[in-house]
Write a protein that holds these residues in place. Sequence first.
Motif, PDB file in Angstrom:
ATOM      1  N   PRO A  69       0.877  -1.230   0.144  1.00 46.72           N
ATOM      2  CA  PRO A  69      -0.026  -0.104   0.191  1.00 46.72           C
ATOM      3  C   PRO A  69       0.703   1.059   0.141  1.00 46.72           C
ATOM      4  O   PRO A  69       0.518   2.374  -0.836  1.00 46.72           O
ATOM      5  N   VAL A  70       2.157   1.238   0.781  1.00 41.28           N
ATOM      6  CA  VAL A  70       2.942   2.354   0.676  1.00 41.28           C
ATOM      7  C   VAL A  70       3.539   2.622  -0.582  1.00 41.28           C
ATOM      8  O   VAL A  70       3.387   3.797  -1.136  1.00 41.28           O
ATOM      9  N   VAL A  71       3.950   1.836  -1.358  1.00 39.93           N
ATOM     10  CA  VAL A  71       4.403   1.847  -2.678  1.00 39.93           C
ATOM     11  C   VAL A  71       3.437   2.311  -3.404  1.00 39.93           C
ATOM     12  O   VAL A  71       3.725   3.302  -4.364  1.00 39.93           O
ATOM     13  N   ALA A  72       2.265   1.863  -3.401  1.00 41.00           N
ATOM     14  CA  ALA A  72       1.153   2.122  -4.380  1.00 41.00           C
ATOM     15  C   ALA A  72       0.813   3.754  -4.067  1.00 41.00           C
ATOM     16  O   ALA A  72       0.675   4.529  -5.173  1.00 41.00           O
ATOM     17  N   ASP A  73       0.812   3.934  -2.959  1.00 41.29           N
ATOM     18  CA  ASP A  73       0.544   5.495  -2.654  1.00 41.29           C
ATOM     19  C   ASP A  73       1.812   6.402  -3.399  1.00 41.29           C
ATOM     20  O   ASP A  73       1.278   7.314  -3.939  1.00 41.29           O
ATOM     21  N   ILE A  74       2.740   5.995  -3.040  1.00 42.02           N
ATOM     22  CA  ILE A  74       4.105   6.922  -3.503  1.00 42.02           C
ATOM     23  C   ILE A  74       4.020   6.849  -5.161  1.00 42.02           C
ATOM     24  O   ILE A  74       4.110   7.950  -5.479  1.00 42.02           O
ATOM     25  N   PHE A  75       3.686   5.920  -5.691  1.00 47.75           N
ATOM     26  CA  PHE A  75       3.502   5.729  -7.168  1.00 47.75           C
ATOM     27  C   PHE A  75       2.510   6.629  -7.758  1.00 47.75           C
ATOM     28  O   PHE A  75       2.442   7.358  -8.544  1.00 47.75           O
ATOM     29  N   MET A  76       1.320   6.565  -7.028  1.00 43.55           N
ATOM     30  CA  MET A  76       0.189   7.412  -7.421  1.00 43.55           C
ATOM     31  C   MET A  76       0.223   8.867  -7.357  1.00 43.55           C
ATOM     32  O   MET A  76       0.002   9.588  -7.926  1.00 43.55           O
ATOM     33  N   GLU A  77       0.962   9.162  -6.131  1.00 43.74           N
ATOM     34  CA  GLU A  77       1.440  10.647  -5.888  1.00 43.74           C
ATOM     35  C   GLU A  77       2.235  11.244  -7.354  1.00 43.74           C
ATOM     36  O   GLU A  77       1.982  12.399  -7.733  1.00 43.74           O
ATOM     37  N   ASP A  78       3.176  10.219  -7.546  1.00 41.34           N
ATOM     38  CA  ASP A  78       3.927  10.793  -8.713  1.00 41.34           C
ATOM     39  C   ASP A  78       3.257  10.603  -9.740  1.00 41.34           C
ATOM     40  O   ASP A  78       3.400  11.516 -10.942  1.00 41.34           O
ATOM     41  N   PHE A  79       2.337   9.676 -10.143  1.00 41.16           N
ATOM     42  CA  PHE A  79       1.536   9.664 -11.146  1.00 41.16           C
ATOM     43  C   PHE A  79       0.676  10.714 -11.274  1.00 41.16           C
ATOM     44  O   PHE A  79       0.250  11.591 -12.660  1.00 41.16           O
ATOM     45  N   GLU A  80      -0.018  11.469 -10.189  1.00 40.60           N
ATOM     46  CA  GLU A  80      -0.810  12.575 -10.273  1.00 40.60           C
ATOM     47  C   GLU A  80      -0.086  13.682 -10.736  1.00 40.60           C
ATOM     48  O   GLU A  80      -0.732  14.595 -11.397  1.00 40.60           O
ATOM     49  N   VAL A  81       1.070  13.972 -10.212  1.00 41.09           N
ATOM     50  CA  VAL A  81       2.100  15.181 -10.619  1.00 41.09           C
ATOM     51  C   VAL A  81       2.133  15.289 -12.253  1.00 41.09           C
ATOM     52  O   VAL A  81       1.983  16.148 -12.885  1.00 41.09           O
ATOM     53  N   ARG A  82       2.419  13.928 -12.647  1.00 41.63           N
ATOM     54  CA  ARG A  82       2.751  14.017 -14.201  1.00 41.63           C
ATOM     55  C   ARG A  82       1.421  14.140 -14.984  1.00 41.63           C
ATOM     56  O   ARG A  82       1.293  14.446 -16.170  1.00 41.63           O
ATOM     57  N   ALA A  83       0.142  13.770 -14.497  1.00 45.46           N
ATOM     58  CA  ALA A  83      -1.065  13.733 -15.016  1.00 45.46           C
ATOM     59  C   ALA A  83      -1.519  15.246 -15.183  1.00 45.46           C
ATOM     60  O   ALA A  83      -2.271  15.791 -16.118  1.00 45.46           O
ATOM     61  N   LEU A  84      -1.276  15.946 -13.988  1.00 43.19           N
ATOM     62  CA  LEU A  84      -1.832  17.176 -14.054  1.00 43.19           C
ATOM     63  C   LEU A  84      -0.552  18.312 -14.748  1.00 43.19           C
ATOM     64  O   LEU A  84      -0.793  19.641 -14.716  1.00 43.19           O
ATOM     65  N   ARG A  85       0.336  17.745 -15.301  1.00 44.84           N
ATOM     66  CA  ARG A  85       1.178  18.561 -16.247  1.00 44.84           C
ATOM     67  C   ARG A  85       0.850  18.981 -17.297  1.00 44.84           C
ATOM     68  O   ARG A  85       1.178  20.049 -18.193  1.00 44.84           O
ATOM     69  N   SER A  86      -0.376  18.398 -17.817  1.00 48.37           N
ATOM     70  CA  SER A  86      -0.809  18.723 -19.284  1.00 48.37           C
ATOM     71  C   SER A  86      -1.402  20.189 -19.459  1.00 48.37           C
ATOM     72  O   SER A  86      -2.183  20.700 -18.514  1.00 48.37           O
ATOM     73  N   PRO A  87      -0.718  20.820 -20.535  1.00 45.87           N
ATOM     74  CA  PRO A  87      -1.352  22.165 -20.522  1.00 45.87           C
ATOM     75  C   PRO A  87      -2.477  22.418 -21.180  1.00 45.87           C
ATOM     76  O   PRO A  87      -3.089  23.673 -21.064  1.00 45.87           O
ATOM     77  N   THR A  88      -3.243  21.393 -21.650  1.00 48.48           N
ATOM     78  CA  THR A  88      -4.562  21.378 -22.445  1.00 48.48           C
ATOM     79  C   THR A  88      -5.791  21.204 -21.653  1.00 48.48           C
ATOM     80  O   THR A  88      -6.881  21.845 -21.762  1.00 48.48           O
ATOM     81  N   ILE A  89      -5.449  20.409 -20.815  1.00 42.72           N
ATOM     82  CA  ILE A  89      -6.610  19.588 -19.858  1.00 42.72           C
ATOM     83  C   ILE A  89      -6.158  19.971 -18.433  1.00 42.72           C
ATOM     84  O   ILE A  89      -5.561  19.068 -18.025  1.00 42.72           O
ATOM     85  N   ARG A  90      -6.844  20.670 -17.819  1.00 39.12           N
ATOM     86  CA  ARG A  90      -6.680  20.840 -16.407  1.00 39.12           C
ATOM     87  C   ARG A  90      -8.010  20.873 -15.271  1.00 39.12           C
ATOM     88  O   ARG A  90      -8.948  21.849 -15.742  1.00 39.12           O
ATOM     89  N   PRO A  91      -8.177  19.851 -14.953  1.00 40.82           N
ATOM     90  CA  PRO A  91      -9.324  19.697 -13.930  1.00 40.82           C
ATOM     91  C   PRO A  91      -9.650  20.713 -13.019  1.00 40.82           C
ATOM     92  O   PRO A  91      -8.592  21.276 -12.538  1.00 40.82           O
ATOM     93  N   LEU A  92     -10.651  21.195 -12.890  1.00 38.21           N
ATOM     94  CA  LEU A  92     -11.130  22.072 -11.560  1.00 38.21           C
ATOM     95  C   LEU A  92     -10.803  21.637 -10.422  1.00 38.21           C
ATOM     96  O   LEU A  92     -10.034  22.142  -9.420  1.00 38.21           O
ATOM     97  N   ILE A  93     -11.177  20.206 -10.208  1.00 40.65           N
ATOM     98  CA  ILE A  93     -10.692  19.525  -9.134  1.00 40.65           C
ATOM     99  C   ILE A  93      -9.951  17.945  -9.382  1.00 40.65           C
ATOM    100  O   ILE A  93     -10.768  17.405 -10.067  1.00 40.65           O
ATOM    101  N   TYR A  94      -9.209  17.774  -8.747  1.00 43.60           N
ATOM    102  CA  TYR A  94      -8.403  16.315  -8.910  1.00 43.60           C
ATOM    103  C   TYR A  94      -7.999  15.940  -7.665  1.00 43.60           C
ATOM    104  O   TYR A  94      -7.128  16.189  -7.031  1.00 43.60           O
ATOM    105  N   LYS A  95      -8.960  14.897  -7.100  1.00 45.97           N
ATOM    106  CA  LYS A  95      -8.671  14.503  -5.807  1.00 45.97           C
ATOM    107  C   LYS A  95      -8.416  12.713  -5.796  1.00 45.97           C
ATOM    108  O   LYS A  95      -9.131  12.175  -6.656  1.00 45.97           O
TER     109      LYS A  95
END
Length: 376
Positions: A69-95
Amino acid sequence: MVSFDVQSLFTNLPVLDCIEIVRGKLKDNKMHIEYSELLKHCLTSGYLMWKDEFYIQVDGVAMGSPVSPVVADIFMEDFEVRALRSPTIRPLIYKCYVDDTFTILNKNKTSAFLNHLNSINNKIQFTIELEANNSLAFLDILVIRNPDNTLGHTVYRKPTHTDRGRAAACKTCSDHQQPAPASPALKNQINPPTVERQPGILPYVKGVTDRIGNILKKVSIKTIYKPHKKVSQFLRSIKSNIPLQQAGVYKLDCDCGLSYIGQTKRSIGTRVKEHISDVRNRRASKSAVCEHALDKPSHYIRFDKPQILAREDRYIPRLIREAIEIKKHPNFNRKDGWNLSNPWDPLPKNIKSHVRDHTAGPRDTVVGIQSGTQDN
């Protein structure tokens, strides 16, 4: 409102990527980089046995491992950072909570954002769920979009819901969204039930856990100290015997229809390694198996499937059993083993061989079995 969920996160986590992410975080926080080596050992040393064959888990993490579970959390945190780098699609909220996300974005961009998420890592793929009737379930909460575009929330009941723990769940609801009781027994329930505090169980470390115990005592939690575990207590017992690691009688087939029958007092795996050398170095005088393999190009010895006919540690019973099996099977054994006299002839027809097929390696790996009956 949109929910994006990862499909089978734990079994699809890219292990090497996870280790590199942890390594980077250790460097950023000036922590010992050796921790990443320990993590690598935990994530890459998972073996399992099925039908007497070993397998290694190439990707994904074990569901029951405490580190998963710890590794999954760390990976998904990093994944979220990369996902929200998109300059064209920025969600108003991403939890995000592990593999579940709650997102608010323009309805015309939901498909594009799903494609964007699925393009980041080919092992991490998402499904999508759109809001229905101005509401969307996220974890155990039903998020509601009010007419004035504010958000409310109440308890989300799955079809299998039994109303257990309802009082505690009500605390997560908006004031005007308190769910009605599902049964008269719960009608007057207001405060959550209290439970007796469970004792804390800690390994005793002088100057460390005894201080923790004093702190817990102030909040009425009893501390139970346990002695340190030995290394052997951390290791799981082997549930079944490792193949090719015992003494006994075995058989090696050739595609021509003949077989080689041998016996050894050492492990069959050790004899396998010795005959790999015999075949590679073309030592036909030392190995009957090598001699037969070199006799004709059409002889294909099934080195990949040695068969255990009997397990036996005692020398004389092993020689007798080898002789019996030689009588039973058409073979290319040399005539230097134990010979059975004619009165023994009815016995091979009645005795059963407990054949166990073991794959000793890939098909292009040369594997041999003992070449004679004299095992030194």
